[in-house]
Design an enzyme around this catalytic site. Structure first.
Site, mmCIF file in Angstrom:
data_model
loop_
_atom_site.group_PDB
_atom_site.id
_atom_site.type_symbol
_atom_site.label_atom_id
_atom_site.label_comp_id
_atom_site.label_asym_id
_atom_site.label_seq_id
_atom_site.Cartn_x
_atom_site.Cartn_y
_atom_site.Cartn_z
ATOM 1 N N VAL A 1 0.117 94.203 19.473
ATOM 2 C CA VAL A 1 0.696 92.914 19.039
ATOM 3 C C VAL A 1 2.121 93.114 18.514
ATOM 4 O O VAL A 1 2.682 92.227 17.890
ATOM 5 C CB VAL A 1 -0.196 92.276 17.936
ATOM 6 C CG1 VAL A 1 -1.580 91.939 18.493
ATOM 7 C CG2 VAL A 1 -0.337 93.191 16.712
ATOM 8 N N HIS B 1 -4.178 90.479 22.858
ATOM 9 C CA HIS B 1 -4.530 90.196 21.463
ATOM 10 C C HIS B 1 -3.446 89.458 20.696
ATOM 11 O O HIS B 1 -3.445 89.473 19.470
ATOM 12 C CB HIS B 1 -4.873 91.510 20.749
ATOM 13 C CG HIS B 1 -6.091 92.182 21.321
ATOM 14 N ND1 HIS B 1 -6.330 93.531 21.168
ATOM 15 C CD2 HIS B 1 -7.118 91.700 22.055
ATOM 16 C CE1 HIS B 1 -7.462 93.851 21.784
ATOM 17 N NE2 HIS B 1 -7.958 92.760 22.334
ATOM 18 N N CYS C 1 -0.823 77.447 12.962
ATOM 19 C CA CYS C 1 -1.570 76.864 11.836
ATOM 20 C C CYS C 1 -3.046 77.229 11.958
ATOM 21 O O CYS C 1 -3.673 77.044 13.002
ATOM 22 C CB CYS C 1 -1.411 75.346 11.845
ATOM 23 S SG CYS C 1 -2.369 74.541 10.537
ATOM 24 N N CYS D 1 -4.775 73.393 12.248
ATOM 25 C CA CYS D 1 -4.627 72.495 13.423
ATOM 26 C C CYS D 1 -4.166 73.252 14.658
ATOM 27 O O CYS D 1 -4.084 72.688 15.740
ATOM 28 C CB CYS D 1 -3.651 71.357 13.092
ATOM 29 S SG CYS D 1 -1.920 71.850 13.075
ATOM 30 N N CYS E 1 1.697 74.560 7.129
ATOM 31 C CA CYS E 1 1.996 73.958 8.430
ATOM 32 C C CYS E 1 2.835 72.694 8.244
ATOM 33 O O CYS E 1 2.490 71.841 7.407
ATOM 34 C CB CYS E 1 0.676 73.622 9.113
ATOM 35 S SG CYS E 1 0.810 72.575 10.578
ATOM 36 N N SER F 1 -8.278 103.955 22.198
ATOM 37 C CA SER F 1 -9.545 104.642 21.878
ATOM 38 C C SER F 1 -10.684 104.063 22.706
ATOM 39 O O SER F 1 -11.802 104.576 22.682
ATOM 40 C CB SER F 1 -9.847 104.476 20.385
ATOM 41 O OG SER F 1 -9.947 103.087 20.078
HETATM 42 C C1 BV8 Z 1 -14.674 88.894 21.094
HETATM 43 C C2 BV8 Z 1 -5.251 92.048 17.049
HETATM 44 C C3 BV8 Z 1 -16.191 87.161 21.574
HETATM 45 C C4 BV8 Z 1 -5.324 91.873 15.567
HETATM 46 C C5 BV8 Z 1 -7.266 93.284 17.686
HETATM 47 C C6 BV8 Z 1 -19.801 92.544 16.177
HETATM 48 C C7 BV8 Z 1 -19.290 91.402 15.577
HETATM 49 C C8 BV8 Z 1 -18.211 90.699 16.108
HETATM 50 C C9 BV8 Z 1 -17.639 91.145 17.280
HETATM 51 C C10 BV8 Z 1 -18.151 92.294 17.850
HETATM 52 C C11 BV8 Z 1 -19.210 92.996 17.326
HETATM 53 N N1 BV8 Z 1 -19.453 94.051 18.138
HETATM 54 C C12 BV8 Z 1 -18.586 94.055 19.153
HETATM 55 C C13 BV8 Z 1 -17.794 92.989 18.998
HETATM 56 C C14 BV8 Z 1 -16.728 92.610 19.850
HETATM 57 C C15 BV8 Z 1 -15.431 93.037 19.155
HETATM 58 C C16 BV8 Z 1 -15.306 94.537 19.242
HETATM 59 O O1 BV8 Z 1 -15.053 95.052 20.297
HETATM 60 N N2 BV8 Z 1 -15.520 95.221 18.115
HETATM 61 C C17 BV8 Z 1 -15.419 96.684 18.119
HETATM 62 C C18 BV8 Z 1 -14.829 97.162 16.805
HETATM 63 C C19 BV8 Z 1 -16.797 97.257 18.369
HETATM 64 N N3 BV8 Z 1 -14.413 92.377 19.896
HETATM 65 C C20 BV8 Z 1 -13.976 91.190 19.478
HETATM 66 O O2 BV8 Z 1 -14.342 90.649 18.453
HETATM 67 C C21 BV8 Z 1 -13.031 90.501 20.426
HETATM 68 N N4 BV8 Z 1 -13.459 89.159 20.619
HETATM 69 O O3 BV8 Z 1 -15.468 89.714 21.451
HETATM 70 O O4 BV8 Z 1 -14.907 87.567 21.103
HETATM 71 C C22 BV8 Z 1 -16.094 85.703 21.725
HETATM 72 C C23 BV8 Z 1 -16.154 85.167 23.009
HETATM 73 C C24 BV8 Z 1 -16.088 83.791 23.139
HETATM 74 C C25 BV8 Z 1 -15.935 82.957 22.030
HETATM 75 C C26 BV8 Z 1 -15.843 83.519 20.753
HETATM 76 C C27 BV8 Z 1 -15.918 84.907 20.589
HETATM 77 C C28 BV8 Z 1 -11.637 90.477 19.833
HETATM 78 C C29 BV8 Z 1 -11.079 91.875 19.783
HETATM 79 C C30 BV8 Z 1 -9.599 91.823 19.400
HETATM 80 C C31 BV8 Z 1 -9.443 92.174 17.949
HETATM 81 N N5 BV8 Z 1 -8.007 92.219 17.621
HETATM 82 N N6 BV8 Z 1 -5.944 93.275 17.449
HETATM 83 C C32 BV8 Z 1 -4.466 92.873 14.855
HETATM 84 O O5 BV8 Z 1 -3.751 93.665 15.484
HETATM 85 O O6 BV8 Z 1 -4.494 92.845 13.597
HETATM 86 S S1 BV8 Z 1 -8.004 94.736 18.122
HETATM 87 C C33 BV8 Z 1 -7.052 95.994 17.541
HETATM 88 O O7 BV8 Z 1 -7.866 97.117 17.475
HETATM 89 C C34 BV8 Z 1 -5.958 96.375 18.451
HETATM 90 O O8 BV8 Z 1 -5.332 95.306 19.087
HETATM 91 C C35 BV8 Z 1 -6.637 97.285 19.426
HETATM 92 O O9 BV8 Z 1 -7.135 96.586 20.497
HETATM 93 C C36 BV8 Z 1 -7.768 97.815 18.639
HETATM 94 C C37 BV8 Z 1 -7.495 99.239 18.303
HETATM 95 O O10 BV8 Z 1 -7.681 99.896 19.490
HETATM 96 P P1 BV8 Z 1 -6.556 100.843 20.081
HETATM 97 O O11 BV8 Z 1 -5.397 100.041 20.510
HETATM 98 O O12 BV8 Z 1 -7.247 101.662 21.080
HETATM 99 O O13 BV8 Z 1 -6.059 101.693 18.877
HETATM 100 P P2 BV8 Z 1 -6.862 102.817 18.118
HETATM 101 O O14 BV8 Z 1 -6.183 103.041 16.832
HETATM 102 O O15 BV8 Z 1 -8.319 102.480 18.142
HETATM 103 O O16 BV8 Z 1 -6.696 104.124 19.047
HETATM 104 C C38 BV8 Z 1 -5.424 104.684 19.216
HETATM 105 C C39 BV8 Z 1 -5.560 105.714 20.299
HETATM 106 O O17 BV8 Z 1 -4.265 106.227 20.569
HETATM 107 C C40 BV8 Z 1 -6.424 106.902 19.905
HETATM 108 O O18 BV8 Z 1 -7.329 107.200 20.948
HETATM 109 C C41 BV8 Z 1 -5.420 108.036 19.731
HETATM 110 O O19 BV8 Z 1 -5.963 109.289 20.130
HETATM 111 C C42 BV8 Z 1 -4.340 107.623 20.676
HETATM 112 N N7 BV8 Z 1 -3.003 108.137 20.372
HETATM 113 C C43 BV8 Z 1 -2.480 108.467 19.170
HETATM 114 N N8 BV8 Z 1 -1.199 108.876 19.335
HETATM 115 C C44 BV8 Z 1 -0.914 108.769 20.661
HETATM 116 C C45 BV8 Z 1 -2.048 108.295 21.322
HETATM 117 N N9 BV8 Z 1 -2.086 108.097 22.651
HETATM 118 C C46 BV8 Z 1 -0.966 108.363 23.349
HETATM 119 N N10 BV8 Z 1 0.175 108.817 22.789
HETATM 120 C C47 BV8 Z 1 0.239 109.031 21.451
HETATM 121 N N11 BV8 Z 1 1.368 109.492 20.891
HETATM 122 ZN ZN ZN Z 2 -1.480 72.388 10.971
#
Ligand code: BV8
Ligand code: ZN
Length: 245
Positions: free
Chosen positions: A104, A120, A128, A131, A148, A190
């Site tokens: 993001v 994301h 808002c 709304c 808002c 990840s």
């Molecule tokens: C959905 C924006 C359904 C916000 C993000 C139980 C309850 C509720 C939901 C769930 C649940 N179980 C599962 C879910 C689904 C949930 C989910 O997947 N949860 C996970 C934790 C199990 N998903 C959701 O809730 C999604 N929505 O399912 O909605 C629905 C459908 C219809 C109607 C209503 C609802 C929404 C998911 C999006 C969440 N928002 N971001 C913000 O940024 O604050 S997610 C956020 O975390 C990031 O955007 C990113 O996607 C994620 C982190 O992942 P990565 O990007 O991979 O980063 P991470 O730190 O994990 O890893 C970094 C990697 O880089 C590592 O591997 C590391 O080794 C590597 N690295 C390090 N250095 C380097 C490198 N690689 C290369 N070069 C380097 N130098």
């Molecule tokens: Zn509003």
């Protein structure tokens, strides 16, 4: 000749469409902490998953707003790194290239990538909470979160929180890009967050060669045809150098 696997290079050279999925790891070399990194300073006591939710915002809107304001400021002071810039070059060098990001931070666009599917949302966009109206600007002084202009509700970052649906258009474009590519690059993720984490498997089921670029193993490693166990800022420029030969 680069030290990259020759058959990966051959697949890249022959590919009509290449798709890339990036995660927080791509921005790590710009000094932007990943989700797996321990949070620092004031935020060390919080887990991102606990703050990036509507219930957290309902419970403490000021805390959540301030967390995003801190991240927005950090990202504004960050610069795109060689990994971001290499992806912008791949977009120019390849016959067909689609960049999908979970990030993001807007660093892909600042590095010159013209078409970015933001699964994301973006820290730079605010809307808002009540709304949904977009808020192009908001007063720095005054109540936190700002209010808002249309309904007086509280403003929130226009990012997708856990439990929220992804933007339908972005998600369907990402599925299509995964289904119609010959090479799928998984960079700096990840592979834990759904539905983004299902895109690499979808690409492989449609015949794409799956490449993981990550210094660490992930649940996607076993699925990958090629693993470049290196930082994105080191591996991606090698791909662009090869394609420029
Ligand atoms: C959905 C924006 C359904 C916000 C993000 C139980 C309850 C509720 C939901 C769930 C649940 N179980 C599962 C879910 C689904 C949930 C989910 O997947 N949860 C996970 C934790 C199990 N998903 C959701 O809730 C999604 N929505 O399912 O909605 C629905 C459908 C219809 C109607 C209503 C609802 C929404 C998911 C999006 C969440 N928002 N971001 C913000 O940024 O604050 S997610 C956020 O975390 C990031 O955007 C990113 O996607 C994620 C982190 O992942 P990565 O990007 O991979 O980063 P991470 O730190 O994990 O890893 C970094 C990697 O880089 C590592 O591997 C590391 O080794 C590597 N690295 C390090 N250095 C380097 C490198 N690689 C290369 N070069 C380097 N130098
Ligand atoms: Zn509003």
């Amino acid at each position: 000749m680069s030290d990259l696997p020759p058959d990966l290079l051959a697949r890249l050279r022959a590919a009509r469409q290449v798709t890339a999925l990036t995660g927080a790891g791509v921005s790590a070399e710009s000094g932007v902490p990943t989700f797996r990194d321990a949070q620092t300073g004031l935020w060390a006591q919080y887990q991102p998953e606990d703050l990036a939710t509507t219930s957290a915002f309902r419970r403490d809107p000021e805390l959540v707003w301030n967390w995003y304001a801190w991240r927005r400021d950090l990202v504004r002071r960050a610069e795109p790194n060689p990994g971001h810039r290499a992806l912008a070059q791949l977009e120019k060098a390849l016959p067909g290239f689609t960049l999908i990001t979970q990030n993001v931070d807007g660093l892909h666009q600042r590095a010159g990538s013209r078409t970015v599917i933001e699964l994301h949302g973006s820290l730079e966009r605010v809307k808002c909470f009540d709304c949904g109206a977009p808020a192009p600007a908001w007063p720095e002084a005054g109540p936190v979160p700002p209010r808002c202009g249309r309904c007086g509700g509280r403003l929130r970052p226009d990012v997708v929180w856990f439990g929220e649906a992804l933007p339908p258009a972005a998600l369907s474009a990402a599925w299509a890009a995964a289904q119609h590519c010959q090479v799928f690059l998984c960079i700096g993720t990840s592979g834990l967050v759904e539905p983004a984490a299902s895109l690499p498997g979808e690409a492989r089921r449609h015949g794409a060669a799956l490449v993981e670029i990550n210094p660490q193993p992930t649940p996607l490693s076993a699925l990958a045809d090629f693993v470049l166990r290196a930082p994105a800022g080191a591996a991606l420029p090698k791909l662009t150098a090869f394609l420029a030969e």
